[in-house]
Design a protein around this motif. Structure first.
Motif, PDB file in Angstrom:
ATOM      1  N   LEU A  86      82.674 -74.896 -83.681  1.00 44.17           N
ATOM      2  CA  LEU A  86      81.502 -74.395 -82.979  1.00 44.17           C
ATOM      3  C   LEU A  86      80.309 -74.191 -83.904  1.00 44.17           C
ATOM      4  CD1 LEU A  86      83.182 -71.675 -80.711  1.00 44.17           C
ATOM      5  CD2 LEU A  86      82.274 -73.879 -79.959  1.00 44.17           C
ATOM      6  N   HIS A  87      80.603 -73.996 -85.193  1.00 45.34           N
ATOM      7  CA  HIS A  87      79.549 -73.698 -86.163  1.00 45.34           C
ATOM      8  C   HIS A  87      79.597 -74.690 -87.315  1.00 45.34           C
ATOM      9  CE1 HIS A  87      80.416 -69.759 -84.150  1.00 45.34           C
ATOM     10  NE2 HIS A  87      79.121 -69.883 -83.944  1.00 45.34           N
ATOM     11  N   LEU A  88      78.477 -74.818 -87.997  1.00 45.34           N
ATOM     12  CA  LEU A  88      78.347 -75.834 -89.032  1.00 45.34           C
ATOM     13  C   LEU A  88      78.868 -75.367 -90.386  1.00 45.34           C
ATOM     14  CD1 LEU A  88      74.734 -77.015 -88.163  1.00 45.34           C
ATOM     15  CD2 LEU A  88      76.844 -78.308 -87.787  1.00 45.34           C
ATOM     16  N   THR A  89      79.274 -76.328 -91.194  1.00 41.69           N
ATOM     17  CA  THR A  89      79.633 -76.078 -92.590  1.00 41.69           C
ATOM     18  C   THR A  89      78.352 -75.892 -93.400  1.00 41.69           C
ATOM     19  OG1 THR A  89      79.527 -78.427 -93.110  1.00 41.69           O
ATOM     20  CG2 THR A  89      81.669 -77.557 -92.376  1.00 41.69           C
ATOM     21  N   PRO A  90      78.452 -75.453 -94.654  1.00 48.32           N
ATOM     22  CA  PRO A  90      77.265 -75.397 -95.508  1.00 48.32           C
ATOM     23  C   PRO A  90      76.520 -76.725 -95.589  1.00 48.32           C
ATOM     24  CG  PRO A  90      79.024 -74.145 -96.522  1.00 48.32           C
ATOM     25  CD  PRO A  90      79.624 -74.815 -95.312  1.00 48.32           C
ATOM     26  N   TYR A  95      75.798 -64.626 -93.848  1.00 49.36           N
ATOM     27  CA  TYR A  95      75.672 -66.077 -93.859  1.00 49.36           C
ATOM     28  C   TYR A  95      74.286 -66.499 -94.330  1.00 49.36           C
ATOM     29  CZ  TYR A  95      79.876 -65.758 -91.003  1.00 49.36           C
ATOM     30  OH  TYR A  95      81.142 -65.467 -90.546  1.00 49.36           O
ATOM     31  N   VAL A  96      74.207 -67.729 -94.823  1.00 49.39           N
ATOM     32  CA  VAL A  96      72.932 -68.313 -95.230  1.00 49.39           C
ATOM     33  C   VAL A  96      72.348 -69.037 -94.022  1.00 49.39           C
ATOM     34  CG1 VAL A  96      71.754 -69.818 -96.874  1.00 49.39           C
ATOM     35  CG2 VAL A  96      73.778 -68.542 -97.590  1.00 49.39           C
ATOM     36  N   GLY A  97      72.733 -70.287 -93.813  1.00 51.41           N
ATOM     37  CA  GLY A  97      72.308 -71.012 -92.628  1.00 51.41           C
ATOM     38  C   GLY A  97      71.030 -71.800 -92.811  1.00 51.41           C
ATOM     39  N   TRP A  98      70.757 -72.643 -91.825  1.00 48.24           N
ATOM     40  CA  TRP A  98      69.639 -73.577 -91.927  1.00 48.24           C
ATOM     41  C   TRP A  98      68.290 -72.870 -91.998  1.00 48.24           C
ATOM     42  CZ3 TRP A  98      65.632 -73.856 -88.484  1.00 48.24           C
ATOM     43  CH2 TRP A  98      65.800 -73.189 -87.266  1.00 48.24           C
ATOM     44  N   ALA A  99      68.113 -71.767 -91.273  1.00 46.34           N
ATOM     45  CA  ALA A  99      66.807 -71.095 -91.272  1.00 46.34           C
ATOM     46  C   ALA A  99      66.508 -70.491 -92.639  1.00 46.34           C
ATOM     47  CB  ALA A  99      66.765 -70.027 -90.182  1.00 46.34           C
ATOM     48  N   ASP A 100      67.508 -69.867 -93.272  1.00 45.28           N
ATOM     49  CA  ASP A 100      67.318 -69.355 -94.635  1.00 45.28           C
ATOM     50  C   ASP A 100      66.975 -70.498 -95.578  1.00 45.28           C
ATOM     51  OD1 ASP A 100      68.378 -67.132 -93.323  1.00 45.28           O
ATOM     52  OD2 ASP A 100      69.569 -66.495 -95.042  1.00 45.28           O
ATOM     53  N   ARG A 101      67.688 -71.594 -95.432  1.00 44.22           N
ATOM     54  CA  ARG A 101      67.446 -72.744 -96.303  1.00 44.22           C
ATOM     55  C   ARG A 101      66.057 -73.341 -96.046  1.00 44.22           C
ATOM     56  NH1 ARG A 101      72.299 -74.866 -98.529  1.00 44.22           N
ATOM     57  NH2 ARG A 101      74.162 -73.712 -97.868  1.00 44.22           N
ATOM     58  N   LEU A 102      65.635 -73.360 -94.783  1.00 49.72           N
ATOM     59  CA  LEU A 102      64.298 -73.838 -94.466  1.00 49.72           C
ATOM     60  C   LEU A 102      63.234 -72.955 -95.112  1.00 49.72           C
ATOM     61  CD1 LEU A 102      62.311 -75.651 -92.921  1.00 49.72           C
ATOM     62  CD2 LEU A 102      62.619 -74.136 -90.939  1.00 49.72           C
ATOM     63  N   MET A 132      76.147 -68.970 -89.163  1.00 50.07           N
ATOM     64  CA  MET A 132      77.587 -69.184 -89.179  1.00 50.07           C
ATOM     65  C   MET A 132      77.859 -70.700 -89.225  1.00 50.07           C
ATOM     66  SD  MET A 132      78.746 -66.345 -86.323  1.00 50.07           S
ATOM     67  CE  MET A 132      80.510 -66.586 -86.617  1.00 50.07           C
ATOM     68  N   SER A 133      78.789 -71.168 -90.063  1.00 47.09           N
ATOM     69  CA  SER A 133      79.709 -70.502 -90.946  1.00 47.09           C
ATOM     70  C   SER A 133      79.371 -70.817 -92.411  1.00 47.09           C
ATOM     71  CB  SER A 133      81.120 -70.974 -90.656  1.00 47.09           C
ATOM     72  OG  SER A 133      81.541 -70.612 -89.361  1.00 47.09           O
ATOM     73  N   ASP A 134      78.112 -70.655 -92.745  1.00 42.82           N
ATOM     74  CA  ASP A 134      77.592 -70.931 -94.082  1.00 42.82           C
ATOM     75  C   ASP A 134      77.606 -69.629 -94.877  1.00 42.82           C
ATOM     76  OD1 ASP A 134      76.290 -71.905 -96.282  1.00 42.82           O
ATOM     77  OD2 ASP A 134      74.382 -72.315 -95.273  1.00 42.82           O
ATOM     78  N   LEU A 135      78.762 -69.287 -95.434  1.00 41.09           N
ATOM     79  CA  LEU A 135      78.943 -68.001 -96.094  1.00 41.09           C
ATOM     80  C   LEU A 135      77.983 -67.825 -97.262  1.00 41.09           C
ATOM     81  CD1 LEU A 135      82.843 -67.722 -96.082  1.00 41.09           C
ATOM     82  CD2 LEU A 135      81.224 -66.282 -94.818  1.00 41.09           C
ATOM     83  N   ASP A 136      77.441 -66.603 -97.379  1.00 38.50           N
ATOM     84  CA  ASP A 136      76.509 -66.265 -98.443  1.00 38.50           C
ATOM     85  C   ASP A 136      77.281 -65.665 -99.622  1.00 38.50           C
ATOM     86  OD1 ASP A 136      74.542 -65.310-100.127  1.00 38.50           O
ATOM     87  OD2 ASP A 136      73.342 -64.398 -98.523  1.00 38.50           O
ATOM     88  N   PRO A 137      77.348 -66.349-100.758  1.00 36.99           N
ATOM     89  CA  PRO A 137      78.107 -65.822-101.892  1.00 36.99           C
ATOM     90  C   PRO A 137      77.497 -64.552-102.476  1.00 36.99           C
ATOM     91  CG  PRO A 137      76.850 -67.754-102.548  1.00 36.99           C
ATOM     92  CD  PRO A 137      76.733 -67.648-101.061  1.00 36.99           C
ATOM     93  N   GLN A 138      76.219 -64.313-102.215  1.00 34.36           N
ATOM     94  CA  GLN A 138      75.554 -63.126-102.745  1.00 34.36           C
ATOM     95  C   GLN A 138      75.722 -61.899-101.854  1.00 34.36           C
ATOM     96  OE1 GLN A 138      74.256 -63.368-105.780  1.00 34.36           O
ATOM     97  NE2 GLN A 138      74.775 -65.561-105.773  1.00 34.36           N
TER      98      GLN A 138
END
Length: 274
Positions: free
Chosen positions: A185-189, A40-47, A29-35
């Protein structure tokens, strides 16, 4: 020399199975997943996407759920994670506990260390993350002392068990509110993207984006009236509901389950489009 939690830059390793456990921060949260609408996507998915190119077959699971306290992260989530036989586990928890006025930080640290010891006993590596510095944040800024004590415990745990540490407290770019979503409370993309790079660096790799630590360009400060209006709007839309849930013993993650409960293959990013 592989000094993961010390001052020497750690040696990178190649993992094939990565499992992330935690709360809303790791859920993304709050890195919305367009797919996937509503996810949400988030740092762990990106990592995971950053780690995937280092091995032929890389798989990843994310068991984190928003609102979860450390008892859940170090309990049911940990059990599910170990069943997947991971080679790398990121465990980030305790933030929701620290927000409680009567939080016992020493007991939380002991609970976290027990979980870390269980993971390390399997031979898997561990990535932990410090809390961010809440100085200046509404409501949670009052928890700065407890958060700082937890940070000290976390570094000690990392040294005793030879863990990697994502030092969010030291990420100066997080002091910029443009890195945070409207709920504060939560980060942007962009915030999640930078944290993924910080985690990648903490694991011993050199991010291709050498500017990820550089703060955003300065902007003109908002006037006192505009700031007061924004704070009032935030308190009505986010602050009051958050406090009410805490008083009622409810969580935004009630009745939710993990977004990626099983290990799934992560393919390296394709070539850039031309």
């Amino acid at each position: 020399m592989d000094r993961r939690s010390g001052s020497i830059h750690p040696l990178p390793r190649d993992w094939t199975r990565y499992v992330a456990i935690g709360d809303s921060f790791t859920e993304g949260m709050s890195d919305l997943d367009p797919q996937r609408p509503g996810s949400y996507v988030g740092w762990a998915d990106r990592l995971s996407s950053l780690l995937a190119p280092h091995v032929e077959e890389f798989s990843y699971a994310n068991l984190a759920v928003r609102g979860r306290k450390l008892a859940d992260v170090a309990g049911p989530q940990l059990e599910a994670a170990l069943a997947l036989q991971p080679e790398l586990v990121s465990i980030v928890g305790g933030g929701n506990d620290i927000l409680r006025p009567k939080a016992d930080v020493d007991a939380l640290a002991a609970q976290l260390e027990a979980a870390v010891a269980r993971i390390r006993a399997t031979g898997a590596d561990v990535l932990m993350a410090t809390p961010t510095d809440p100085a200046g944040a509404p409501i949670i800024g009052r928890t700065r002392g407890r958060a700082a004590t937890y940070v000290a415990h976390l570094w000690s745990i990392a040294q005793r068990h030879d863990c990697y540490v994502l030092n969010l407290w030291g990420c100066d770019f997080l002091h910029d509110w443009r890195m945070w979503a409207e709920d504060r409370l939560h980060l942007t993309p962009e915030g999640h993207r930078r944290i993924a790079l910080a985690a990648y660096s903490a694991l011993g790799h050199d991010p291709a984006d050498a500017q990820w630590q550089v703060p955003l360009p300065p902007q003109a400060p908002a006037g006192a009236l505009a700031t007061a209006r924004e704070t009032a709007a935030w308190a009505k839309e986010y602050g009051a509901p958050w406090v009410q849930r805490r008083l009622q013993g409810r969580s935004s993650g009630d009745h939710l389950s993990a977004k990626r409960p099983a290990l799934t293959r992560v393919d390296p990013p394709g070539p850039p489009r031309t």
